[in-house]
Design a protein around this motif. Structure first.
Motif, PDB file in Angstrom:
ATOM      1  N   PHE A  28       0.038   6.001   7.800  1.00 52.19           N
ATOM      2  CA  PHE A  28       1.026   6.926   7.258  1.00 52.19           C
ATOM      3  C   PHE A  28       2.316   6.203   6.886  1.00 52.19           C
ATOM      4  O   PHE A  28       2.905   6.454   5.849  1.00 52.19           O
ATOM      5  CB  PHE A  28       1.319   8.024   8.287  1.00 52.19           C
ATOM      6  N   ALA A  29       2.759   5.292   7.753  1.00 52.65           N
ATOM      7  CA  ALA A  29       3.977   4.532   7.465  1.00 52.65           C
ATOM      8  C   ALA A  29       3.812   3.652   6.233  1.00 52.65           C
ATOM      9  O   ALA A  29       4.707   3.551   5.397  1.00 52.65           O
ATOM     10  CB  ALA A  29       4.353   3.679   8.671  1.00 52.65           C
ATOM     11  N   THR A  30       2.640   3.006   6.127  1.00 53.24           N
ATOM     12  CA  THR A  30       2.369   2.164   4.965  1.00 53.24           C
ATOM     13  C   THR A  30       2.350   2.996   3.686  1.00 53.24           C
ATOM     14  O   THR A  30       2.849   2.560   2.644  1.00 53.24           O
ATOM     15  CB  THR A  30       1.039   1.436   5.136  1.00 53.24           C
ATOM     16  N   LEU A  31       1.799   4.205   3.774  1.00 55.76           N
ATOM     17  CA  LEU A  31       1.761   5.080   2.600  1.00 55.76           C
ATOM     18  C   LEU A  31       3.167   5.448   2.143  1.00 55.76           C
ATOM     19  O   LEU A  31       3.457   5.445   0.949  1.00 55.76           O
ATOM     20  CB  LEU A  31       0.956   6.340   2.943  1.00 55.76           C
ATOM     21  N   ARG A  32       4.050   5.731   3.085  1.00 54.05           N
ATOM     22  CA  ARG A  32       5.425   6.050   2.730  1.00 54.05           C
ATOM     23  C   ARG A  32       6.147   4.838   2.129  1.00 54.05           C
ATOM     24  O   ARG A  32       6.921   4.971   1.176  1.00 54.05           O
ATOM     25  CB  ARG A  32       6.164   6.563   3.969  1.00 54.05           C
ATOM     26  N   GLU A  33       5.897   3.658   2.674  1.00 53.56           N
ATOM     27  CA  GLU A  33       6.510   2.437   2.138  1.00 53.56           C
ATOM     28  C   GLU A  33       6.051   2.172   0.705  1.00 53.56           C
ATOM     29  O   GLU A  33       6.847   1.801  -0.157  1.00 53.56           O
ATOM     30  CB  GLU A  33       6.167   1.249   3.026  1.00 53.56           C
ATOM     31  N   ILE A  34       4.753   2.366   0.468  1.00 55.67           N
ATOM     32  CA  ILE A  34       4.229   2.165  -0.886  1.00 55.67           C
ATOM     33  C   ILE A  34       4.839   3.180  -1.854  1.00 55.67           C
ATOM     34  O   ILE A  34       5.210   2.850  -2.984  1.00 55.67           O
ATOM     35  CB  ILE A  34       2.693   2.271  -0.891  1.00 55.67           C
ATOM     36  N   GLU A  35       4.994   4.411  -1.403  1.00 55.94           N
ATOM     37  CA  GLU A  35       5.581   5.446  -2.264  1.00 55.94           C
ATOM     38  C   GLU A  35       7.037   5.126  -2.592  1.00 55.94           C
ATOM     39  O   GLU A  35       7.479   5.286  -3.736  1.00 55.94           O
ATOM     40  CB  GLU A  35       5.475   6.802  -1.563  1.00 55.94           C
ATOM     41  N   ASP A  36       7.796   4.659  -1.585  1.00 55.14           N
ATOM     42  CA  ASP A  36       9.195   4.284  -1.833  1.00 55.14           C
ATOM     43  C   ASP A  36       9.283   3.082  -2.775  1.00 55.14           C
ATOM     44  O   ASP A  36      10.149   3.026  -3.650  1.00 55.14           O
ATOM     45  CB  ASP A  36       9.880   3.966  -0.509  1.00 55.14           C
ATOM     46  N   ARG A  37       8.390   2.123  -2.564  1.00 54.05           N
ATOM     47  CA  ARG A  37       8.388   0.945  -3.433  1.00 54.05           C
ATOM     48  C   ARG A  37       8.045   1.328  -4.865  1.00 54.05           C
ATOM     49  O   ARG A  37       8.661   0.822  -5.822  1.00 54.05           O
ATOM     50  CB  ARG A  37       7.368  -0.072  -2.905  1.00 54.05           C
ATOM     51  N   LEU A  38       7.102   2.218  -5.032  1.00 56.78           N
ATOM     52  CA  LEU A  38       6.702   2.677  -6.367  1.00 56.78           C
ATOM     53  C   LEU A  38       7.861   3.408  -7.053  1.00 56.78           C
ATOM     54  O   LEU A  38       8.120   3.206  -8.251  1.00 56.78           O
ATOM     55  CB  LEU A  38       5.485   3.594  -6.236  1.00 56.78           C
ATOM     56  N   LYS A  39       8.581   4.206  -6.311  1.00 56.77           N
ATOM     57  CA  LYS A  39       9.736   4.915  -6.870  1.00 56.77           C
ATOM     58  C   LYS A  39      10.829   3.936  -7.282  1.00 56.77           C
ATOM     59  O   LYS A  39      11.452   4.091  -8.342  1.00 56.77           O
ATOM     60  CB  LYS A  39      10.263   5.904  -5.834  1.00 56.77           C
ATOM     61  N   SER A  40      11.048   2.909  -6.459  1.00 56.82           N
ATOM     62  CA  SER A  40      12.064   1.910  -6.781  1.00 56.82           C
ATOM     63  C   SER A  40      11.719   1.144  -8.056  1.00 56.82           C
ATOM     64  O   SER A  40      12.580   0.908  -8.907  1.00 56.82           O
ATOM     65  CB  SER A  40      12.216   0.947  -5.603  1.00 56.82           C
ATOM     66  N   ILE A 272      -2.495   2.137  -7.845  1.00 58.35           N
ATOM     67  CA  ILE A 272      -3.869   1.998  -7.346  1.00 58.35           C
ATOM     68  C   ILE A 272      -3.866   1.826  -5.832  1.00 58.35           C
ATOM     69  O   ILE A 272      -4.670   2.446  -5.112  1.00 58.35           O
ATOM     70  CB  ILE A 272      -4.558   0.801  -8.032  1.00 58.35           C
ATOM     71  N   LEU A 273      -2.953   0.984  -5.319  1.00 57.86           N
ATOM     72  CA  LEU A 273      -2.857   0.786  -3.875  1.00 57.86           C
ATOM     73  C   LEU A 273      -2.477   2.079  -3.167  1.00 57.86           C
ATOM     74  O   LEU A 273      -3.009   2.392  -2.095  1.00 57.86           O
ATOM     75  CB  LEU A 273      -1.838  -0.308  -3.576  1.00 57.86           C
ATOM     76  N   PHE A 274      -1.565   2.844  -3.758  1.00 57.87           N
ATOM     77  CA  PHE A 274      -1.163   4.118  -3.164  1.00 57.87           C
ATOM     78  C   PHE A 274      -2.333   5.092  -3.114  1.00 57.87           C
ATOM     79  O   PHE A 274      -2.545   5.779  -2.100  1.00 57.87           O
ATOM     80  CB  PHE A 274      -0.012   4.713  -3.976  1.00 57.87           C
ATOM     81  N   ASN A 275      -3.115   5.176  -4.200  1.00 58.26           N
ATOM     82  CA  ASN A 275      -4.262   6.090  -4.228  1.00 58.26           C
ATOM     83  C   ASN A 275      -5.310   5.694  -3.185  1.00 58.26           C
ATOM     84  O   ASN A 275      -5.877   6.555  -2.501  1.00 58.26           O
ATOM     85  CB  ASN A 275      -4.880   6.110  -5.623  1.00 58.26           C
TER      86      ASN A 275
END
Length: 298
Positions: A28-40, A272-275
């Motif tokens: 879950f934490a990794t998913l949130r980090e990937i989402e924040d990185r994608l937004k940035s 792709i990593l997020f999905n």
């Protein structure tokens, strides 16, 4: 409902894959980090695309000013070419190099090219002096050739250069106490929208102009040699600054275009990593639900 024969096998597989709770929380934490990185990265892509549009707009005006400034510099050079003017040579005469850069970055290696040219030249002429126009090349040359810098100017490159700006710089250079054999202006020559190269322009001293073999054909009085020398220096500086400004806008447009493409590639990879990570989280939750349902029926 699951059959009683399938429950033991399902329970064993579920316990083997979902026994630790910590890895699921880490997912879950990794998913949130990937989402924040994608937004940035998406925000950065918007910025680089906007900067590319701004640079493209400024490039049109910079090229127009560059074309107009060439008339000043090329006219002065034509006079000295016809007069066969050459720089004075002597051990007691020093050469002054004027580096025409700017204060702005995010334009690739356009400033580094000028600094490398000056470093190579100073390796052959270590006693030469340097005047830097702009903070970028000043910061680069201060680390390696700080002792050669005798004068620097800030606030260069904010807008399209004018002849008044070049004249003000030429006045300050003329006030330097050293009597130089020649002044060499190093600038980025505009080759095309994709390339540029560090190029020197020679600005001769009064003795060199007066000693030209064919200078008498122009019928200049000796009293105007000082004014002519300063005017020719201002012309060359105006040409160098205007052409360097056009090169900077072109390089910034290309740099922002490449940055936007790289950001797009990174967005695709992180998407792709997020999905995949989200699918792994959903799969883990389904396994926990099925395991809990099977355990509650016993």
């Amino acid at each position: 409902m699951l059959s009683r024969a399938a429950r033991p096998a399902l329970r064993a597989g579920a316990l083997a894959s979902a026994r630790p709770i910590a890895p699921n929380a880490a997912t879950f934490a990794t998913l949130r980090e990937i989402e924040d990185r994608l937004k940035s990265i998406r925000n950065i892509e918007k910025i680089t695309k906007t900067m590319k549009i701004v640079a493209s707009t400024k490039l049109t005006r910079a090229q127009r000013a560059m074309t107009e400034s060439r008339a000043y510099g090329e006219t002065s050079n034509e006079v000295f070419e016809q007069a066969e003017t050459k720089a004075l040579e002597g051990d007691d005469k020093k050469t002054l190099y004027v580096v025409a850069s700017s204060d702005k970055g995010l334009c690739g290696g356009i400033h580094s090219g000028l600094s490398k040219w000056v470093r190579r030249t100073l390796a052959e002429k270590p006693n030469a002096d340097v005047v830097v126009l702009g903070e970028k090349c000043k910061a680069q040359l201060s680390r390696s050739n700080g002792k050669n810098i005798v004068l620097s100017f800030a606030g260069v490159g904010k807008d399209i250069p004018t002849f008044a700006d070049a004249q003000a710089i030429a006045d300050q250079i003329s006030l330097l106490p050293t009597d130089y054999a020649s002044i060499v202006i190093v600038y980025n020559k505009f080759v095309n929208a994709q390339s540029y190269e560090a190029t020197p322009i020679e600005a001769f001293s009064e003795e060199a102009i007066a000693g030209s073999p064919n200078f008498s054909a122009f019928e200049f009085d000796d009293s105007v040699l000082s004014n002519m020398r300063e005017y020719a220096l201002a012309n060359s500086l105006f040409w160098a600054l205007a052409e360097g400004h056009a090169c900077e806008q072109s390089a910034r447009r290309n740099a922002m275009d490449n940055a936007s493409k790289n950001a797009g590639d990174m967005i695709n990879k992180y998407q792709i990593l997020f999905n995949r990570t989200r699918q792994a989280v959903i799969t883990g939750e389904l396994v926990e639900i099925i395991t809990g349902a099977a355990a509650s029926e016993e």
